[in-house]
Design a protein around this motif. Sequence first.
Motif, PDB file in Angstrom:
ATOM      1  N   ALA A  76     -25.595  36.922  21.715  1.00 24.50           N
ATOM      2  CA  ALA A  76     -24.856  35.728  21.292  1.00 24.50           C
ATOM      3  C   ALA A  76     -24.539  35.844  19.809  1.00 24.50           C
ATOM      4  CB  ALA A  76     -25.694  34.481  21.555  1.00 24.50           C
ATOM      5  N   TRP A  77     -23.520  35.122  19.370  1.00 26.36           N
ATOM      6  CA  TRP A  77     -23.251  35.008  17.935  1.00 26.36           C
ATOM      7  C   TRP A  77     -24.038  33.824  17.414  1.00 26.36           C
ATOM      8  CZ3 TRP A  77     -17.547  35.853  19.256  1.00 26.36           C
ATOM      9  CH2 TRP A  77     -17.174  37.171  18.957  1.00 26.36           C
ATOM     10  N   LYS A  78     -24.661  33.991  16.258  1.00 22.18           N
ATOM     11  CA  LYS A  78     -25.442  32.924  15.656  1.00 22.18           C
ATOM     12  C   LYS A  78     -24.651  32.287  14.518  1.00 22.18           C
ATOM     13  CE  LYS A  78     -29.778  31.767  13.437  1.00 22.18           C
ATOM     14  NZ  LYS A  78     -31.103  32.268  13.044  1.00 22.18           N
ATOM     15  N   ALA A  79     -24.520  30.973  14.582  1.00 23.83           N
ATOM     16  CA  ALA A  79     -23.886  30.214  13.506  1.00 23.83           C
ATOM     17  C   ALA A  79     -24.976  29.487  12.733  1.00 23.83           C
ATOM     18  CB  ALA A  79     -22.895  29.200  14.080  1.00 23.83           C
ATOM     19  N   THR A  80     -24.876  29.514  11.425  1.00 32.13           N
ATOM     20  CA  THR A  80     -25.841  28.833  10.571  1.00 32.13           C
ATOM     21  C   THR A  80     -25.126  27.726   9.812  1.00 32.13           C
ATOM     22  OG1 THR A  80     -27.064  30.896  10.335  1.00 32.13           O
ATOM     23  CG2 THR A  80     -27.535  29.177   8.730  1.00 32.13           C
ATOM     24  N   PHE A  81     -25.745  26.551   9.783  1.00 27.64           N
ATOM     25  CA  PHE A  81     -25.178  25.395   9.099  1.00 27.64           C
ATOM     26  C   PHE A  81     -26.176  24.901   8.055  1.00 27.64           C
ATOM     27  CE2 PHE A  81     -23.170  25.595  13.218  1.00 27.64           C
ATOM     28  CZ  PHE A  81     -21.835  25.360  12.924  1.00 27.64           C
ATOM     29  N   TYR A 141     -20.128  21.742   5.985  1.00 29.00           N
ATOM     30  CA  TYR A 141     -19.362  21.000   6.981  1.00 29.00           C
ATOM     31  C   TYR A 141     -18.198  21.796   7.551  1.00 29.00           C
ATOM     32  CZ  TYR A 141     -16.148  19.999   3.128  1.00 29.00           C
ATOM     33  OH  TYR A 141     -15.284  20.114   2.084  1.00 29.00           O
ATOM     34  N   ALA A 142     -17.935  22.977   7.020  1.00 24.43           N
ATOM     35  CA  ALA A 142     -16.816  23.774   7.532  1.00 24.43           C
ATOM     36  C   ALA A 142     -16.986  25.221   7.097  1.00 24.43           C
ATOM     37  CB  ALA A 142     -15.489  23.232   7.012  1.00 24.43           C
ATOM     38  N   PRO A 143     -16.412  26.149   7.858  1.00 27.77           N
ATOM     39  CA  PRO A 143     -16.509  27.551   7.482  1.00 27.77           C
ATOM     40  C   PRO A 143     -15.592  27.953   6.325  1.00 27.77           C
ATOM     41  CG  PRO A 143     -15.350  27.335   9.550  1.00 27.77           C
ATOM     42  CD  PRO A 143     -15.814  25.970   9.167  1.00 27.77           C
ATOM     43  N   SER A 144     -14.711  27.055   5.901  1.00 26.63           N
ATOM     44  CA  SER A 144     -13.779  27.443   4.835  1.00 26.63           C
ATOM     45  C   SER A 144     -13.599  26.367   3.772  1.00 26.63           C
ATOM     46  CB  SER A 144     -12.412  27.778   5.453  1.00 26.63           C
ATOM     47  OG  SER A 144     -11.913  26.655   6.156  1.00 26.63           O
ATOM     48  N   SER A 145     -14.433  25.325   3.776  1.00 22.66           N
ATOM     49  CA  SER A 145     -14.268  24.239   2.814  1.00 22.66           C
ATOM     50  C   SER A 145     -15.609  23.831   2.224  1.00 22.66           C
ATOM     51  CB  SER A 145     -13.653  23.008   3.491  1.00 22.66           C
ATOM     52  OG  SER A 145     -12.409  23.307   4.048  1.00 22.66           O
ATOM     53  N   LEU A 153     -20.820  26.729   2.628  1.00 26.94           N
ATOM     54  CA  LEU A 153     -20.118  27.063   3.873  1.00 26.94           C
ATOM     55  C   LEU A 153     -21.088  27.062   5.047  1.00 26.94           C
ATOM     56  CD1 LEU A 153     -17.901  30.018   2.603  1.00 26.94           C
ATOM     57  CD2 LEU A 153     -17.343  27.591   2.721  1.00 26.94           C
ATOM     58  N   GLY A 154     -20.605  26.605   6.200  1.00 25.68           N
ATOM     59  CA  GLY A 154     -21.428  26.607   7.405  1.00 25.68           C
ATOM     60  C   GLY A 154     -20.609  27.002   8.610  1.00 25.68           C
ATOM     61  N   GLY A 155     -21.259  27.627   9.564  1.00 27.64           N
ATOM     62  CA  GLY A 155     -20.560  28.076  10.761  1.00 27.64           C
ATOM     63  C   GLY A 155     -19.752  29.323  10.483  1.00 27.64           C
ATOM     64  N   PHE A 156     -18.754  29.580  11.287  1.00 25.86           N
ATOM     65  CA  PHE A 156     -17.850  30.701  11.085  1.00 25.86           C
ATOM     66  C   PHE A 156     -16.541  30.410  11.798  1.00 25.86           C
ATOM     67  CE2 PHE A 156     -20.691  31.920  14.620  1.00 25.86           C
ATOM     68  CZ  PHE A 156     -19.795  32.131  15.657  1.00 25.86           C
ATOM     69  N   ALA A 157     -15.517  31.111  11.393  1.00 27.46           N
ATOM     70  CA  ALA A 157     -14.201  30.968  12.024  1.00 27.46           C
ATOM     71  C   ALA A 157     -13.500  32.308  11.983  1.00 27.46           C
ATOM     72  CB  ALA A 157     -13.364  29.914  11.308  1.00 27.46           C
ATOM     73  N   PHE A 158     -12.745  32.595  13.028  1.00 24.03           N
ATOM     74  CA  PHE A 158     -11.971  33.825  13.097  1.00 24.03           C
ATOM     75  C   PHE A 158     -10.970  33.713  14.224  1.00 24.03           C
ATOM     76  CE2 PHE A 158     -16.103  34.720  15.189  1.00 24.03           C
ATOM     77  CZ  PHE A 158     -15.687  34.790  16.499  1.00 24.03           C
ATOM     78  N   TYR A 159     -10.056  34.641  14.268  1.00 26.99           N
ATOM     79  CA  TYR A 159      -9.123  34.767  15.382  1.00 26.99           C
ATOM     80  C   TYR A 159      -9.729  35.764  16.357  1.00 26.99           C
ATOM     81  CZ  TYR A 159      -5.328  32.439  12.849  1.00 26.99           C
ATOM     82  OH  TYR A 159      -4.550  31.535  12.196  1.00 26.99           O
ATOM     83  N   LEU A 160      -9.659  35.470  17.630  1.00 23.48           N
ATOM     84  CA  LEU A 160     -10.166  36.354  18.668  1.00 23.48           C
ATOM     85  C   LEU A 160      -9.006  36.644  19.619  1.00 23.48           C
ATOM     86  CD1 LEU A 160     -13.560  36.228  20.357  1.00 23.48           C
ATOM     87  CD2 LEU A 160     -11.547  36.460  21.777  1.00 23.48           C
ATOM     88  N   GLY A 178     -23.814  13.612  11.937  1.00 26.21           N
ATOM     89  CA  GLY A 178     -22.353  13.605  11.920  1.00 26.21           C
ATOM     90  C   GLY A 178     -21.775  14.955  12.254  1.00 26.21           C
ATOM     91  N   GLY A 179     -20.463  15.046  12.172  1.00 23.26           N
ATOM     92  CA  GLY A 179     -19.791  16.308  12.453  1.00 23.26           C
ATOM     93  C   GLY A 179     -19.443  16.454  13.915  1.00 23.26           C
ATOM     94  N   LYS A 180     -18.867  17.599  14.242  1.00 18.79           N
ATOM     95  CA  LYS A 180     -18.446  17.900  15.605  1.00 18.79           C
ATOM     96  C   LYS A 180     -19.149  19.155  16.072  1.00 18.79           C
ATOM     97  CE  LYS A 180     -14.244  18.801  15.375  1.00 18.79           C
ATOM     98  NZ  LYS A 180     -12.873  19.132  15.646  1.00 18.79           N
ATOM     99  N   LEU A 181     -19.285  19.269  17.361  1.00 22.63           N
ATOM    100  CA  LEU A 181     -19.761  20.527  17.915  1.00 22.63           C
ATOM    101  C   LEU A 181     -18.662  21.564  17.764  1.00 22.63           C
ATOM    102  CD1 LEU A 181     -21.535  19.331  21.155  1.00 22.63           C
ATOM    103  CD2 LEU A 181     -22.589  20.192  19.068  1.00 22.63           C
TER     104      LEU A 181
END
Length: 148
Positions: A63-68, A73-77, A81-88, A121-124
């Motif tokens: 699995a990919w692990k996301a850390t917050f 609150y966002a991977p780019s703001s 930084l928390g989580g991750f974002a990319f194009y798949l 707060g926040g979103k899944l």
Amino acid sequence: MSTVQSWLFPSSHSYISGFTTSPYVNMAQIAHVALSDNALGVTKISAGTEHPVVTGPRTKSKAWKATFPQGSYAPSSGSTLGGFAFYLNGPRAFSSQLSSAKEVITSYSVMLDADWEFGKGGKLPGQCLCFHCHPVIDVKSTRRRRCG
């Protein structure tokens, strides 16, 4: 049919082709792909974020692990930084079929730590699906957004 397979590939649909990283899916038309950036066509990773491959505690699959971290609150703001974002894009054999696809179904599962505090707060995590940068529906939050 395994429980994981029924979560990821609901029997209410028929599948022409697809891919999965789950070892618990056994369907002739679904290719098994390694959980790696290269095999899955990952591009445009958000700067400063990571998505290490770990072994899941229950299924023992990769699995990919996301850390917050606190304050993220966002991977780019923000300053933290928390989580991750990319194009798949998916494996080449799959992504080459997208331009003629009439329907695409995506699914994934999320496991949260036992001490995850929902009240903060926040979103899944969600997906923003983009085909040739046309606006599409963000699957988990149903917000419309333009990708790309």
